[in-house]
Write an enzyme that holds these catalytic residues in place. Structure first.
Site, PDB file in Angstrom:
ATOM      1  CB  VAL A 198      -6.970  -1.118  -2.443  1.00  0.00           C
ATOM      2  CG1 VAL A 198      -7.685  -1.289  -3.779  1.00  0.00           C
ATOM      3  CG2 VAL A 198      -6.336   0.263  -2.352  1.00  0.00           C
TER       4      VAL A 198
ATOM      5  N   GLY B 241       0.511  14.613  -3.238  1.00  0.00           N
ATOM      6  CA  GLY B 241      -0.941  14.731  -3.301  1.00  0.00           C
ATOM      7  C   GLY B 241      -1.546  13.560  -4.034  1.00  0.00           C
TER       8      GLY B 241
ATOM      9  CG  ASP C  59      -1.859  -1.196   1.255  1.00  0.00           C
ATOM     10  OD1 ASP C  59      -2.475  -1.492   0.223  1.00  0.00           O
ATOM     11  OD2 ASP C  59      -1.936  -1.846   2.315  1.00  0.00           O
TER      12      ASP C  59
ATOM     13  CE  LYS D 140       3.537  -2.427  -4.994  1.00  0.00           C
ATOM     14  NZ  LYS D 140       2.905  -2.270  -3.662  1.00  0.00           N
TER      15      LYS D 140
ATOM     16  NE  ARG E  66      -3.804   0.631   3.025  1.00  0.00           N
ATOM     17  CZ  ARG E  66      -4.070   1.457   2.014  1.00  0.00           C
ATOM     18  NH1 ARG E  66      -3.882   2.754   2.162  1.00  0.00           N
ATOM     19  NH2 ARG E  66      -4.515   0.992   0.877  1.00  0.00           N
TER      20      ARG E  66
END
Length: 413
Positions: A271, A396, A12, A15, A277
């Site tokens: 996701v 961002g 997470d 990438k 998390r």
């Protein structure tokens, strides 16, 4: 030549955003592990490959592909190939995944319960089913029935699974998926011989090797048959703070309002699972350990902007915390590296270095020196500690919120 993008910690890290950017200039984007479509499908000029180290849940493959078509990527089905050496995730593996988690009780792994672990277990045990074997109806039925019988002996009535139903569905899948399946070994060999630009998207991250697949650099070569002498760059993606979904050790975890703030501002929700998390400070012990194994030539630091509003942190006003060492509380000794002993890891004391916060927005920054000097100091401390340049800085959620520091940053510090 090939560029490889890998997660440095627990997954997470973001990438996909970097792969999206880099895939604009490549002809082939490939995945070597796990079960998701390559991010290069967003590039209309890029061919995509699901390599042999990857596992495929056939109905999910079609569903994800259809979702891309609905989102406007009409030609995505024409730009995706699957290695015939991939193992398949059956619905049997999915059911068993949930039962295995129940068996572990309070020490469960926290899997996505999508059958990943059991499928890789079958692969290692040599009783799994490859895409190639799936096309041989007799072989497929024999192997699936044998798997089902074995799991039925183990779980009895707890296993709610209909082998006849799955056998029936695969009669429909075979002609549909045949259009996507190739022998990927000569494809990769020919691409490297011709100098095709290849981008490899790693799955999960180094610290999850080998919860299921080999998620480190070694898994890329075995999962794609790449020539290791024809690699341009190995890029490690690291978040500006630490996160981990599910259970497992996270030494810098913040179980207070600071951790909650990181989770909320960073929108830290898994996701695949939808689970929040867990969050903590950036852990350079893990990052340096990761570098020792994956040998990154450059780093991508993501979500720097999430730290923009952290003026008062833990010990001192206007200071950020960054983990630089672990100490064994029983001996007082500083550990040389990330420990293999999980009991020792459970009790380590984290040694922190304090850095001044910036308390200014970074999202509008388009170049490195647009960043506040404190943010640059944060970046440069990471580089010096790990010994690798940070070439990309995410500031961002937008694809354009990425600072590239130029080709000189694509070599070790």
């Amino acid at each position: 030549m090939a560029t490889i993008v890998l997660g440095t910690a627990f997954g997470d890290e973001g990438k996909g955003k970097l792969v999206d950017i880099l895939s604009r200039d490549v002809q082939l984007c490939a995945r070597a592990q796990l079960d998701l479509l390559p991010s290069g499908l967003v590039n209309p000029n890029c061919m995509n490959l699901i390599g042999s180290g990857t596992i495929v849940h056939v109905p999910t493959f079609f569903q994800e592909l259809q979702n891309l078509v609905k989102k406007g990527l009409k030609h995505a089905p024409e730009r995706i190939l699957i290695s015939d050496r991939c193992h398949i995730i059956t619905d049997l593996h999915v059911r068993v995944d949930g039962l295995e988690e129940q068996e572990l009780g309070g020490r469960n792994i926290g899997t996505t319960k999508r059958g990943v672990g059991p499928t890789y277990t079958s692969m290692a045990a040599r009783n799994g089913i490859t895409i190639s074997e799936m096309f041989n109806e007799e072989t497929f039925e024999r192997k699936l029935r044998a798997l089902a019988a074995g799991y039925k002996k183990r779980y009895g009535d707890l296993l709610d699974y209909d082998v006849e139903e799955e056998l029936g569905r695969f009669k429909e899948y075979r002609p549909e998926i045949a259009n996507y399946v190739i022998d990927a070994v000569p494809l990769i060999a020919d691409a490297q011989k011709k100098g095709t630009k290849i981008l490899v998207e790693g799955a999960q991250a180094l610290m999850l090797d080998i919860t299921s697949s080999n998620t480190g650099l070694g898994g890329i070569f075995t999962g794609l048959a790449l020539n290791p002498r024809q690699i341009d760059h190995v890029i490690g993606v690291v978040k500006a703070y630490s996160t981990r979904v599910g259970s497992g050790r996270l030494p810098t975890e913040l179980l207070d309002e600071t951790g909650e703030k990181l989770q909320k501002i960073g929108h830290e929700v898994g996701v695949s699972t939808g689970r929040p998390r867990r969050c903590g400070w950036l852990d350079l012990v893990i990052l340096k350990y990761s570098q020792s194994i994956n040998h990154y030539t450059a780093l991508n630091l993501t979500k720097l902007d999430i730290l923009d509003t952290f003026p008062t942190i833990k010990l001192t006003d206007l200071l950020l915390q960054i983990a630089i060492a672990y100490r064994d509380p029983r001996t007082g000794d500083i550990l040389e590296s990330f420990p293999a002993d999980v009991d020792l890891l459970d009790r380590v004391e984290v040694v922190y270095h304090e850095l001044e916060g910036w308390n200014k927005p970074t999202t509008s920054a388009k170049a490195y020196y647009d960043l506040p000097k404190q943010a640059r100091a944060y970046i440069e401390y990471i580089e010096e500690f790990v010994g690798v340049k940070i070439a990309w800085i995410g500031t961002g959620p937008s694809r354009d919120d990425m600072i590239f520091r130029g080709s000189k940053a694509l070599t070790k510090a």
